[in-house]
Design a protein around this motif. Structure first.
Motif, PDB file in Angstrom:
ATOM      1  N   SER A 140       3.022   2.198  -6.279  1.00  0.00           N
ATOM      2  CA  SER A 140       2.889   1.158  -5.266  1.00  0.00           C
ATOM      3  C   SER A 140       3.514   1.638  -3.951  1.00  0.00           C
ATOM      4  CB  SER A 140       3.611  -0.097  -5.768  1.00  0.00           C
ATOM      5  OG  SER A 140       3.704  -1.038  -4.748  1.00  0.00           O
ATOM      6  N   ARG A 145       3.558   1.122   0.584  1.00  0.00           N
ATOM      7  CA  ARG A 145       3.188   0.369   1.777  1.00  0.00           C
ATOM      8  C   ARG A 145       2.415   1.259   2.743  1.00  0.00           C
ATOM      9  NH1 ARG A 145       8.558  -3.033   3.172  1.00  0.00           N
ATOM     10  NH2 ARG A 145       7.245  -3.681   4.927  1.00  0.00           N
ATOM     11  N   PHE A 146       1.708   0.612   3.654  1.00  0.00           N
ATOM     12  CA  PHE A 146       0.800   1.295   4.562  1.00  0.00           C
ATOM     13  C   PHE A 146       1.487   2.409   5.350  1.00  0.00           C
ATOM     14  CE2 PHE A 146      -1.465   1.898   8.530  1.00  0.00           C
ATOM     15  CZ  PHE A 146      -2.786   1.921   8.133  1.00  0.00           C
ATOM     16  N   SER A 168      -6.715   2.793   7.539  1.00  0.00           N
ATOM     17  CA  SER A 168      -7.138   1.426   7.257  1.00  0.00           C
ATOM     18  C   SER A 168      -8.588   1.389   6.784  1.00  0.00           C
ATOM     19  CB  SER A 168      -6.970   0.560   8.505  1.00  0.00           C
ATOM     20  OG  SER A 168      -7.444  -0.735   8.277  1.00  0.00           O
ATOM     21  N   LEU A 208      -8.889   3.003   3.279  1.00  0.00           N
ATOM     22  CA  LEU A 208      -8.363   2.115   2.245  1.00  0.00           C
ATOM     23  C   LEU A 208      -9.355   0.994   1.934  1.00  0.00           C
ATOM     24  CD1 LEU A 208      -4.616   1.942   3.289  1.00  0.00           C
ATOM     25  CD2 LEU A 208      -5.501   2.824   1.118  1.00  0.00           C
ATOM     26  N   LYS A 209     -10.016   0.469   2.958  1.00  0.00           N
ATOM     27  CA  LYS A 209     -11.029  -0.570   2.744  1.00  0.00           C
ATOM     28  C   LYS A 209     -12.183  -0.024   1.906  1.00  0.00           C
ATOM     29  CE  LYS A 209     -10.029  -3.151   6.925  1.00  0.00           C
ATOM     30  NZ  LYS A 209     -10.437  -3.428   8.309  1.00  0.00           N
ATOM     31  N   GLU A 269     -10.969   0.491  -1.649  1.00  0.00           N
ATOM     32  CA  GLU A 269     -10.828  -0.804  -2.327  1.00  0.00           C
ATOM     33  C   GLU A 269     -12.203  -1.341  -2.718  1.00  0.00           C
ATOM     34  OE1 GLU A 269      -8.507  -5.049  -1.736  1.00  0.00           O
ATOM     35  OE2 GLU A 269      -8.930  -3.836   0.042  1.00  0.00           O
ATOM     36  N   LYS A 282      -6.147  -0.952  -5.060  1.00  0.00           N
ATOM     37  CA  LYS A 282      -5.931  -2.396  -5.060  1.00  0.00           C
ATOM     38  C   LYS A 282      -4.898  -2.713  -3.997  1.00  0.00           C
ATOM     39  CE  LYS A 282      -4.962  -6.344  -7.902  1.00  0.00           C
ATOM     40  NZ  LYS A 282      -4.623  -6.866  -9.209  1.00  0.00           N
ATOM     41  N   ARG A 283      -5.213  -3.719  -3.204  1.00  0.00           N
ATOM     42  CA  ARG A 283      -4.324  -4.188  -2.128  1.00  0.00           C
ATOM     43  C   ARG A 283      -3.589  -5.412  -2.636  1.00  0.00           C
ATOM     44  NH1 ARG A 283      -5.058  -7.693   2.562  1.00  0.00           N
ATOM     45  NH2 ARG A 283      -3.932  -6.787   4.335  1.00  0.00           N
ATOM     46  N   VAL A 336       2.506  -5.849   2.400  1.00  0.00           N
ATOM     47  CA  VAL A 336       1.246  -5.423   1.798  1.00  0.00           C
ATOM     48  C   VAL A 336       1.470  -4.062   1.163  1.00  0.00           C
ATOM     49  CG1 VAL A 336      -1.168  -4.860   2.197  1.00  0.00           C
ATOM     50  CG2 VAL A 336      -0.094  -6.687   3.516  1.00  0.00           C
ATOM     51  N   GLU A 337       1.125  -3.944  -0.114  1.00  0.00           N
ATOM     52  CA  GLU A 337       1.249  -2.687  -0.837  1.00  0.00           C
ATOM     53  C   GLU A 337      -0.107  -2.277  -1.380  1.00  0.00           C
ATOM     54  OE1 GLU A 337       5.639  -2.573  -2.734  1.00  0.00           O
ATOM     55  OE2 GLU A 337       4.218  -3.912  -3.725  1.00  0.00           O
ATOM     56  N   TYR A 338      -0.252  -0.981  -1.589  1.00  0.00           N
ATOM     57  CA  TYR A 338      -1.480  -0.429  -2.157  1.00  0.00           C
ATOM     58  C   TYR A 338      -1.124   0.320  -3.426  1.00  0.00           C
ATOM     59  CZ  TYR A 338      -3.434  -1.531   2.369  1.00  0.00           C
ATOM     60  OH  TYR A 338      -3.840  -2.208   3.494  1.00  0.00           O
TER      61      TYR A 338
END
Length: 125
Positions: free
Chosen positions: A47, A49-50, A66, A69-70, A73, A79-80, A91-93
């Motif tokens: 996990s 962060r951005f 960004s 990541l979209k 996802e 998973k965001r 917000v974590e990824y």
């Protein structure tokens, strides 16, 4: 591409087309300069962060990260997670189980890349 050859050793255009189409699909989803780097970073760090991710994937701009990541996802690799209960919102990824199916592909690419680099240095060609 082994599927391009039938039991008699002959090439079949249908099998080659199917294999080529599958490779094109895979490259469309994970190709490019950044996607595999992002997937690998998320798998290694869990996990994240951005801003942390941007520091780990050196050279990537915030806008490109960004967008990548979209895309990842959308294709089920990332998973965001939004922690709205915190102030400021965190917000974590994280990588998904589906992204972990790429591990053998990534390892194979890594081994091939090392061999290729060695061949270039030794001027094998």
């Amino acid at each position: 591409m082994e599927n391009c050859v039938d039991s008699e050793g002959s090439f079949t255009s249908q099998r080659c087309s199917q294999s080529l189409s599958s490779v094109e699909d895979a490259l469309y989803v994970i190709g490019g300069k950044w996607k595999l780097k992002i997937i690998i970073a998320l798998q290694e760090h869990g996990s994240i962060r951005f801003n942390e991710l941007q520091r780990i994937v050196a050279g990537i701009s915030a806008r490109v990260l960004s967008n990548e990541l979209k895309d990842l996802e959308l294709n089920g690799f990332v998973k965001r997670i939004v922690h709205a209960e915190q102030t400021p919102v965190v917000v974590e990824y994280i990588s998904t189980d589906y992204s972990k199916t790429l591990k053998t592909v990534i390892m194979s690419l890594s081994e091939w890349g090392s061999t290729h680099k060695r061949n270039i240095r030794e001027d094998v060609f």
